[in-house]
Design a protein around this motif. Structure first.
Motif, PDB file in Angstrom:
ATOM      1  N   GLU A  70       0.770  -1.336  -0.135  1.00  0.00           N
ATOM      2  CA  GLU A  70      -0.029  -0.087  -0.105  1.00  0.00           C
ATOM      3  C   GLU A  70       0.841   1.071  -0.054  1.00  0.00           C
ATOM      4  O   GLU A  70       2.098   1.109   0.488  1.00  0.00           O
ATOM      5  CB  GLU A  70      -0.994  -0.025   1.315  1.00  0.00           C
ATOM      6  N   LYS A  72       1.035   5.495   0.735  1.00  0.00           N
ATOM      7  CA  LYS A  72       0.349   6.874   1.123  1.00  0.00           C
ATOM      8  C   LYS A  72       1.340   7.981   1.047  1.00  0.00           C
ATOM      9  O   LYS A  72       2.499   7.906   0.957  1.00  0.00           O
ATOM     10  CB  LYS A  72      -0.332   6.606   2.709  1.00  0.00           C
ATOM     11  N   GLU A 102       0.169   0.016  -7.478  1.00  0.00           N
ATOM     12  CA  GLU A 102       0.314   1.171  -6.689  1.00  0.00           C
ATOM     13  C   GLU A 102       0.628   2.283  -7.286  1.00  0.00           C
ATOM     14  O   GLU A 102      -0.044   3.421  -7.166  1.00  0.00           O
ATOM     15  CB  GLU A 102       1.300   0.917  -5.487  1.00  0.00           C
ATOM     16  N   HIS A 105      -2.506   3.814  -9.228  1.00  0.00           N
ATOM     17  CA  HIS A 105      -3.439   4.247  -8.159  1.00  0.00           C
ATOM     18  C   HIS A 105      -2.961   5.816  -8.115  1.00  0.00           C
ATOM     19  O   HIS A 105      -3.904   6.614  -7.923  1.00  0.00           O
ATOM     20  CB  HIS A 105      -3.366   3.645  -6.932  1.00  0.00           C
ATOM     21  N   TYR A 111      -6.820   8.246  -4.827  1.00  0.00           N
ATOM     22  CA  TYR A 111      -7.107   8.950  -3.386  1.00  0.00           C
ATOM     23  C   TYR A 111      -8.355   9.848  -3.440  1.00  0.00           C
ATOM     24  O   TYR A 111      -9.295   9.844  -2.641  1.00  0.00           O
ATOM     25  CB  TYR A 111      -5.962   9.271  -2.943  1.00  0.00           C
ATOM     26  N   ASN A 127     -13.263   0.323  -2.902  1.00  0.00           N
ATOM     27  CA  ASN A 127     -12.028  -0.368  -2.945  1.00  0.00           C
ATOM     28  C   ASN A 127     -11.846  -1.303  -4.300  1.00  0.00           C
ATOM     29  O   ASN A 127     -11.044  -1.414  -4.901  1.00  0.00           O
ATOM     30  CB  ASN A 127     -11.651  -1.226  -1.511  1.00  0.00           C
ATOM     31  N   HIS A 194      -6.492  -0.483   1.254  1.00  0.00           N
ATOM     32  CA  HIS A 194      -6.185   0.954   1.201  1.00  0.00           C
ATOM     33  C   HIS A 194      -6.860   1.652   2.567  1.00  0.00           C
ATOM     34  O   HIS A 194      -6.893   2.848   2.709  1.00  0.00           O
ATOM     35  CB  HIS A 194      -7.036   1.789   0.095  1.00  0.00           C
ATOM     36  N   TRP A 197      -4.947   4.841   3.826  1.00  0.00           N
ATOM     37  CA  TRP A 197      -5.236   6.124   3.403  1.00  0.00           C
ATOM     38  C   TRP A 197      -5.862   6.785   4.395  1.00  0.00           C
ATOM     39  O   TRP A 197      -5.899   8.241   4.679  1.00  0.00           O
ATOM     40  CB  TRP A 197      -6.153   5.960   2.257  1.00  0.00           C
TER      41      TRP A 197
END
Length: 443
Positions: A70, A72, A102, A105, A111, A127, A194, A197
């Motif tokens: 993941e 962030k 990733e 994303h 996000y 998701n 996720h 996040w």
């Protein structure tokens, strides 16, 4: 030889996770070395962009992740977190696919787009939608990844290829609401994917994140670039068009609505008087929705627009009225939910905007936001100046120009937001560039 060394290290580290011998500095050092070897492999050929992107990310180990990888935002850079227990089960090709996943994303601004859907759909639907919108174009993903066919079977739902995450989220949520999901105890809990996040939800400034994405991507933008990344880069640098929904969200924050008494705050004029209650701002969202019923707006477009409005105001107390008008006001009624929205009255009259503003003045509705849905074809000059604080003109026609010569309020377009394929700020163009990927699978 390099792949042999990689596989030897991977198997050793994986064995340590199975015997519980991974809680040591040596394990952490060796695992990060494995990630470095994986990154070097990404640097080759068409994967060069992803390798250069990962170089700029801080790498962290987190055994509590519900999935293998993941990412962030951490300050001014991205941190990529790895769960060794799940990640080490993967082959080198699967690891590279997860890292590319990733990066997509981030590049697709998932996000921000997921945050916009937060109050419309469940976290599970969002998701799954995010993942399948990307995964259908990626090769060599682990078997437990969310894939289009898997989701279709698990939820008994018809999902087409090459749709946006927003379109997938709507269909998946509809299936979830019907509770038709098949029992599958072995599947991953995608409602927790996720989850990391959530740690940054309160602190992240979307504009700041956009700049960090652009900067990180620009530094990786060298050599041979996949066409999909090239399109996403152009979308990142495109000046965004602010929608009527964004203007409504901003307007909510400035609507004056008086004050309410509270025992948690002392009276400002007499703070020593503990028996007096203080005041807090009482935010009541007040909205008038004027619909030009002589224009091109369909009942479906009205329903979809109202759904958007209710999703925006759902966390506030609100008063919402619908005004139907053409050359005059035909009907006014209050709505408390989407169920209260009526089919519009069919008339053949012309269009005048002034009657709505006259009504606002007569009723002294100064603190209401007016959202006026119209094709824009009407008077060139209002007979009365607006009495209310904020007006948002939403143009529904093909010409999409407001006839009023002296612009009053904000003028935006309905296009690309209602009853059409959602373009999601251009990020669904990734579909066009990645179609050829499937032909490689057949080789």
């Amino acid at each position: 030889m390099e792949e042999n060394n990689f596989e030897i290290l991977r198997k050793r580290l994986y064995g340590e996770t199975q015997t519980g011998e991974y809680n040591s500095e040596k394990f952490n050092k060796d695992f990060l070395e494995l990630i470095e070897m994986c990154n070097l492999s990404l640097m080759k050929d068409e994967d060069n962009f992803f390798g250069l992107f990962l170089i700029q990310c801080k790498r962290e180990i987190n055994f509590k992740l519900s999935t293998a990888v993941e990412t962030k935002l951490s300050g001014t850079y991205f941190s990529m977190y790895f769960n060794p227990i799940m990640f080490l089960e993967c082959t080198l090709k699967e690891m590279k696919a997860l890292i590319k996943h990733e990066v997509y994303h981030i590049m697709s601004k998932h996000y921000e787009r997921a945050k916009n859907l937060k109050y419309k759909y469940s976290q599970l639907a969002i998701n799954l939608a995010m993942d399948i919108s990307i995964n259908q174009y990626l090769m060599y993903l682990p078997s437990w990844s969310a894939k289009l066919e898997n989701v279709k079977l698990a939820y008994n739902i018809d999902l087409e290829e090459e749709q946006t995450m927003e379109q997938y989220a709507a269909k998946i949520q509809a299936a979830l609401d019907k509770k038709i999901k098949k029992d599958n105890k072995s599947e991953q809990d995608f409602s927790k994917v996720h989850e990391i996040w959530e740690d940054m939800n309160e602190d992240v400034n979307i504009e700041q994140m956009d700049e960090i994405i652009k900067k990180t991507a620009a530094n990786a933008y060298r050599g041979k670039i996949p066409e999909s990344i090239d399109i996403l880069m152009k979308s990142l640098n495109k000046v965004p068009e602010i929608s009527w929904k964004d203007y409504l969200r901003r307007s909510i924050g400035v609507i004056p609505a008086g004050h309410k008494k509270t025992i948690t705050r002392r009276d400002r004029r007499q703070p020593e008087r503990l028996d007096l209650r203080g005041k807090l701002s009482n935010r009541i969202v007040k909205i008038l929705i004027a619909i030009d019923i002589s224009g091109s707006m369909s009942d479906k477009e009205i329903e979809n627009s109202m759904t958007e409005i209710f999703s925006i105001v759902k966390n506030y107390p609100f008063d919402i009225f619908i005004i139907e008008c053409d050359s005059e006001i035909r009907r006014i009624y209050k709505v408390k939910s989407i169920k209260d929205v009526k089919e519009k009255v069919n008339t053949k009259g012309g269009t005048k905007f002034s009657p709505v503003f006259q009504y606002i003045y007569d009723k002294r509705l100064k603190d209401y936001v007016l959202i006026f849905f119209t094709d824009g074809l009407g008077e060139k000059e209002l007979k009365i100046l607006p009495y209310n604080y904020n007006t948002i003109w939403v143009l529904t026609g093909t010409d999409q120009e407001l006839s009023i010569e002296k612009q009053i309020g904000i003028v935006v377009k309905l296009s690309n937001s209602i009853d059409k394929k959602e373009t999601a700020n251009g990020y669904d163009l990734i579909r066009e560039a990645m179609r050829d990927t499937r032909s490689e699978w057949a080789k």
